[in-house]
Design an enzyme around this catalytic site. Structure first.
Site, PDB file in Angstrom:
ATOM      1  N   HIS A  28       0.758  -0.958  -0.057  1.00 48.05           N
ATOM      2  CA  HIS A  28      -0.017  -0.043   0.016  1.00 48.05           C
ATOM      3  C   HIS A  28       0.671   1.366  -0.107  1.00 48.05           C
ATOM      4  O   HIS A  28       0.605   2.159   0.881  1.00 48.05           O
ATOM      5  CB  HIS A  28      -1.209  -0.012   0.916  1.00 48.05           C
ATOM      6  CG  HIS A  28      -0.758  -0.235   2.368  1.00 48.05           C
ATOM      7  ND1 HIS A  28       0.326   0.620   3.080  1.00 48.05           N
ATOM      8  CD2 HIS A  28      -1.244  -1.072   3.339  1.00 48.05           C
ATOM      9  CE1 HIS A  28       0.346   0.305   4.305  1.00 48.05           C
ATOM     10  NE2 HIS A  28      -0.602  -0.690   4.904  1.00 48.05           N
ATOM     11  N   HIS A  82      -5.760  -8.707  14.108  1.00 55.75           N
ATOM     12  CA  HIS A  82      -5.569  -7.465  13.335  1.00 55.75           C
ATOM     13  C   HIS A  82      -6.352  -7.914  11.991  1.00 55.75           C
ATOM     14  O   HIS A  82      -6.152  -8.730  11.213  1.00 55.75           O
ATOM     15  CB  HIS A  82      -4.252  -7.076  12.874  1.00 55.75           C
ATOM     16  CG  HIS A  82      -4.056  -5.798  12.174  1.00 55.75           C
ATOM     17  ND1 HIS A  82      -5.291  -4.777  12.047  1.00 55.75           N
ATOM     18  CD2 HIS A  82      -2.939  -5.357  11.505  1.00 55.75           C
ATOM     19  CE1 HIS A  82      -4.647  -3.717  11.335  1.00 55.75           C
ATOM     20  NE2 HIS A  82      -3.371  -4.066  11.003  1.00 55.75           N
ATOM     21  N   GLU A  84      -6.817  -6.150   9.236  1.00 52.54           N
ATOM     22  CA  GLU A  84      -6.126  -5.438   7.745  1.00 52.54           C
ATOM     23  C   GLU A  84      -5.747  -6.960   6.940  1.00 52.54           C
ATOM     24  O   GLU A  84      -5.508  -8.016   7.278  1.00 52.54           O
ATOM     25  CB  GLU A  84      -4.916  -4.874   7.932  1.00 52.54           C
ATOM     26  CG  GLU A  84      -4.611  -4.031   6.808  1.00 52.54           C
ATOM     27  CD  GLU A  84      -3.488  -2.987   6.759  1.00 52.54           C
ATOM     28  OE1 GLU A  84      -2.783  -2.909   7.754  1.00 52.54           O
ATOM     29  OE2 GLU A  84      -3.305  -2.242   5.846  1.00 52.54           O
ATOM     30  N   ASP A  86      -3.743  -8.091   5.073  1.00 55.86           N
ATOM     31  CA  ASP A  86      -2.749  -8.902   4.663  1.00 55.86           C
ATOM     32  C   ASP A  86      -2.702  -9.885   5.919  1.00 55.86           C
ATOM     33  O   ASP A  86      -1.878 -10.846   5.994  1.00 55.86           O
ATOM     34  CB  ASP A  86      -1.329  -7.941   5.007  1.00 55.86           C
ATOM     35  CG  ASP A  86      -1.375  -7.174   6.177  1.00 55.86           C
ATOM     36  OD1 ASP A  86      -2.466  -6.611   6.417  1.00 55.86           O
ATOM     37  OD2 ASP A  86      -0.411  -6.821   6.627  1.00 55.86           O
ATOM     38  N   HIS A 144      -2.178  -1.162  14.324  1.00 55.98           N
ATOM     39  CA  HIS A 144      -2.144  -0.198  13.632  1.00 55.98           C
ATOM     40  C   HIS A 144      -3.452   0.379  13.142  1.00 55.98           C
ATOM     41  O   HIS A 144      -3.533   1.455  12.420  1.00 55.98           O
ATOM     42  CB  HIS A 144      -1.140  -0.570  12.589  1.00 55.98           C
ATOM     43  CG  HIS A 144      -1.289  -0.342  11.308  1.00 55.98           C
ATOM     44  ND1 HIS A 144      -1.751  -1.041  10.143  1.00 55.98           N
ATOM     45  CD2 HIS A 144      -1.258   0.976  10.715  1.00 55.98           C
ATOM     46  CE1 HIS A 144      -1.711  -0.262   9.005  1.00 55.98           C
ATOM     47  NE2 HIS A 144      -1.494   1.177   9.168  1.00 55.98           N
ATOM     48  N   ASP A 163       0.984  -6.198  14.206  1.00 55.00           N
ATOM     49  CA  ASP A 163       2.014  -5.297  13.689  1.00 55.00           C
ATOM     50  C   ASP A 163       3.016  -4.829  14.185  1.00 55.00           C
ATOM     51  O   ASP A 163       4.249  -4.377  13.775  1.00 55.00           O
ATOM     52  CB  ASP A 163       1.368  -3.932  12.724  1.00 55.00           C
ATOM     53  CG  ASP A 163       0.422  -4.593  11.528  1.00 55.00           C
ATOM     54  OD1 ASP A 163       0.697  -5.411  10.890  1.00 55.00           O
ATOM     55  OD2 ASP A 163      -0.332  -3.734  11.204  1.00 55.00           O
ATOM     56  N   TYR A 191       9.869   0.406   8.932  1.00 59.79           N
ATOM     57  CA  TYR A 191       8.513  -0.121   9.410  1.00 59.79           C
ATOM     58  C   TYR A 191       7.912   0.687  10.405  1.00 59.79           C
ATOM     59  O   TYR A 191       6.709   1.022  10.185  1.00 59.79           O
ATOM     60  CB  TYR A 191       8.588  -1.581   9.832  1.00 59.79           C
ATOM     61  CG  TYR A 191       7.508  -2.449  10.185  1.00 59.79           C
ATOM     62  CD1 TYR A 191       6.714  -2.965   9.122  1.00 59.79           C
ATOM     63  CD2 TYR A 191       6.899  -2.141  11.300  1.00 59.79           C
ATOM     64  CE1 TYR A 191       5.627  -3.785   9.329  1.00 59.79           C
ATOM     65  CE2 TYR A 191       5.264  -2.712  11.289  1.00 59.79           C
ATOM     66  CZ  TYR A 191       4.842  -3.478  10.509  1.00 59.79           C
ATOM     67  OH  TYR A 191       3.499  -3.929  10.521  1.00 59.79           O
ATOM     68  N   HIS A 224       5.073  -9.836  10.711  1.00 58.32           N
ATOM     69  CA  HIS A 224       5.728  -9.505   9.696  1.00 58.32           C
ATOM     70  C   HIS A 224       7.105  -9.479  10.121  1.00 58.32           C
ATOM     71  O   HIS A 224       7.677  -9.155  11.138  1.00 58.32           O
ATOM     72  CB  HIS A 224       5.584  -8.075   9.153  1.00 58.32           C
ATOM     73  CG  HIS A 224       4.363  -7.875   8.774  1.00 58.32           C
ATOM     74  ND1 HIS A 224       3.797  -8.448   7.461  1.00 58.32           N
ATOM     75  CD2 HIS A 224       3.180  -7.059   9.188  1.00 58.32           C
ATOM     76  CE1 HIS A 224       2.642  -7.765   7.119  1.00 58.32           C
ATOM     77  NE2 HIS A 224       2.199  -6.863   8.047  1.00 58.32           N
TER      78      HIS A 224
HETATM   79 FE1  FEO Z   1      -1.878  -3.271   9.829  1.00 58.43          FE
HETATM   80 FE2  FEO Z   1       0.244  -6.043   8.734  1.00 58.43          FE
HETATM   81  O1  FEO Z   1      -1.224  -4.726   8.598  1.00 58.43           O
END
Ligand code: FEO
Length: 397
Positions: A28, A82, A84, A86, A144, A163, A191, A224
């Site tokens: 993104h 989370h 989101e 991903d 996040h 995250d 990050y 991640h």
């Molecule tokens: Fe806020 Fe890795 O997504």
């Protein structure tokens, strides 16, 4: 047949079952030059639990890894820390394949998963017994997204931090201490700067609250990049340092140019900074992009932004970067605006207005040349670099 994708054991009862995205370069709008991972974790307890899932396109990889440990249909719970995409992009498919007894998310997570996928999930409002161990949940709103939460599995001391503490860094090793530390540190701050920086006050609150939670942490497992199995104090100290955003004795000059006029001013300014003995990085927006700029902003106490005027507006590449940086709310920065124009000259004025809106300290008015900078203007740009670098030294030494 042996699976191509295998699970990797990370503690007595927990396996990593995520996916490695070696190819992604645009997350993104964030340049993920080293790819990333979408980490998911399988807890083998009386209630078998999957913590987080992966991005769309990686469903088979996750399921194959799970299948090397257990029949996926034996999974009782799925936790969505989370929402989101991903981490939730395959959640609907996972629920269909696994048929879990329950899926848990935060209260906001439940609303978000409903909005995204039409899913009805339970709210993780209290510690969840898995049999031998317990999963407890801490809401981390805006880290996040509003739905974010972290969870802790006490039996193995695993903090699933979602995250937070992550990096966009693909690799074949699981643990942070197995990586080149300079690369790891760069990807960590990059990050943080690009994903977390706007919520720095919430990071500080989280770090302050951690001791009172009495978590016996054996590993930190973000969603991640590599996981941490030691030096937790170092990880927390790094995040505190990023979040405090104290001025760093380092400068960046971010510029774009049409016919090299703005570039000449940029180089003169940078040379003034260098002459004052402060490290300076030049970022030409023709060769770089916004996430590299934000990383440099996070690492620098002094940032100069320069751009030409085009069609009565600041050059579009600079408008993009300023919009992006503004949203990430950097603080404690000395700034400087400059540029070049042919006639109307809105560019440097618009940069100044944006830096003022971001509360940058702007001790020197902008410099803007007509067509090509004169020697006098170049000398002024050099002097501005030198003066602001000296000022930076007074707040960093
Ligand atoms: Fe806020 Fe890795 O997504």
């Amino acid at each position: 047949m042996k699976s191509f994708y295998n699970a990797e054991k990370i503690s007595d009862n927990v396996w990593w079952v995520g996916a490695v995205d070696w190819s992604v370069r645009n997350f993104h709008g964030y340049l993920t030059e080293r790819g990333t991972t979408y980490n998911a974790f399988l807890i083998i307890d009386e209630k078998v639990t999957l913590v987080d899932t992966v991005k769309a396109g990686f469903f088979n990889e996750m399921m194959e890894r799970i299948s090397t440990v257990i029949d996926p249909e034996k999974i009782d719970y799925i936790i969505s820390n989370h929402a989101e995409p991903d981490h939730s992009g395959v959640l609907t498919d996972a629920i269909a394949a696994i048929k879990p007894e329950k899926v848990f998310a935060s209260a906001m997570g439940a609303k978000t998963l409903k909005a995204y996928y039409g899913l009805d999930v339970d709210v993780a409002s209290a510690p969840l017994s898995l049999g031998q161990g317990t999963l407890s949940f801490v809401e981390t709103k805006m880290l996040h997204w509003p739905d974010s939460m972290i969870s802790f599995y006490d039996r193995d001391g695993l903090l699933f931090s979602q995250d937070a503490f992550g990096q966009h860094l693909a690799g074949s090793k699981l643990w942070a201490d197995e990586y080149d530390q300079s690369i790891l540190e760069y990807e960590m701050i990059k990050y943080y700067a690009n994903i977390i920086n706007a919520q720095s006050s919430k990071i500080l609150a989280l770090l302050d609250s951690l001791p009172s939670l009495n978590l016996d942490i054996k590993a930190i497992a973000p969603d991640h990049g590599p996981l941490f199995r030691k030096d937790f104090d170092k990880v927390f100290a790094a995040y505190r340092r990023y979040a405090e955003q104290k001025p760093q004795k380092r400068a960046a000059v971010v510029f774009c140019t049409m016919w090299h006029a703005t570039e000449k001013l940029a180089r003169a300014f940078a040379d003034g900074v260098r002459y004052a003995g402060v490290e300076v990085e030049m970022i030409d927006l023709a060769a770089s992009e916004r996430s590299a700029v934000m990383t440099a902003v996070a690492k620098s106490g002094l940032i100069a932004f320069g751009a030409p005027t085009m069609n009565n507006q600041v050059f579009p590449a600079m408008a993009d970067v300023l919009t992006y940086v503004k949203g990430l709310k950097p603080v404690n920065k000395i700034g400087f605006a400059f540029g070049s124009c042919g006639w109307s000259g809105e560019g440097a004025k618009q940069i100044t207005a944006e830096l003022e809106a971001m509360k940058f300290d702007l001790p020197i008015p902008f410099i803007q040349s007509k067509y090509m900078p004169t020697d006098e203007e170049l000398n002024k740009a050099f002097a501005a670099g030198e003066t602001l670098a000296e000022k930076l030294k007074t707040v960093t030494e």
